[in-house]
Design a protein around this motif. Structure first.
Motif, PDB file in Angstrom:
ATOM      1  N   TYR A   3      15.689  52.624  -8.456  1.00 48.49           N
ATOM      2  CA  TYR A   3      14.501  53.459  -8.249  1.00 48.49           C
ATOM      3  C   TYR A   3      14.841  54.942  -8.366  1.00 48.49           C
ATOM      4  N   LEU A  14       8.751  41.527  -3.699  1.00 51.59           N
ATOM      5  CA  LEU A  14       8.334  42.733  -2.975  1.00 51.59           C
ATOM      6  C   LEU A  14       6.977  42.582  -2.304  1.00 51.59           C
ATOM      7  N   VAL A  74      11.865  48.703   0.329  1.00 50.12           N
ATOM      8  CA  VAL A  74      12.628  47.557  -0.157  1.00 50.12           C
ATOM      9  C   VAL A  74      13.321  46.949   1.055  1.00 50.12           C
ATOM     10  N   GLY A  79      18.156  44.837  -1.813  1.00 46.99           N
ATOM     11  CA  GLY A  79      17.535  46.079  -1.364  1.00 46.99           C
ATOM     12  C   GLY A  79      18.243  47.337  -1.845  1.00 46.99           C
ATOM     13  N   LEU A 104      17.927  47.740  -5.699  1.00 45.19           N
ATOM     14  CA  LEU A 104      16.609  48.215  -6.105  1.00 45.19           C
ATOM     15  C   LEU A 104      16.432  49.692  -5.765  1.00 45.19           C
ATOM     16  N   HIS A 143       6.338  50.172  -4.562  1.00 48.40           N
ATOM     17  CA  HIS A 143       6.542  48.941  -5.325  1.00 48.40           C
ATOM     18  C   HIS A 143       6.024  49.058  -6.758  1.00 48.40           C
TER      19      HIS A 143
END
Length: 104
Positions: A96, A59, A82, A89, A92, A34
């Motif tokens: 990432y 998160l 996530v 989800g 993200l 996170h």
């Protein structure tokens, strides 16, 4: 999946070499840190202020327990992962991994 199998079979019948790389990303959602994700959202995608705080709240505050046979652990804070099954989800996850270095 059937189309991929058909394509592989056609190439093999032509005596060509076929290389298939399969990735199981199911567990990959569980590896997202996170803190790193929030830093990337701010630095590379310009998400700051109240929007970044919203992501942080989204998160954080998630807990889990582990059950083995009849034993149940205490609640533990979830620092990685996530949410799966949400629309956000996978987005993200993509953000990432977008800037990960690639070595070949």
């Amino acid at each position: 999946m059937v189309r991929m199998a058909d394509d592989i079979l056609k190439e093999v019948q032509k005596n060509k070499i076929v290389i298939v790389i399969l990735l199981d990303l199911f567990a990959a959602f569980d590896t997202i840190d996170h803190t790193i994700l929030l830093k990337k959202l701010a630095k590379y995608f310009g998400i700051r202020g109240s929007a970044l705080k919203w992501f942080s709240l989204y998160l954080s505050g998630r807990f889990f327990k582990v059950k083995v046979d009849d034993s149940l652990s205490d609640f533990l804070c979830l620092l990685f992962k996530v949410p799966q099954g949400s629309l956000l989800g996978p987005i993200l996850f993509i953000l990432y991994i977008k800037l990960l270095p690639v070595r070949i």
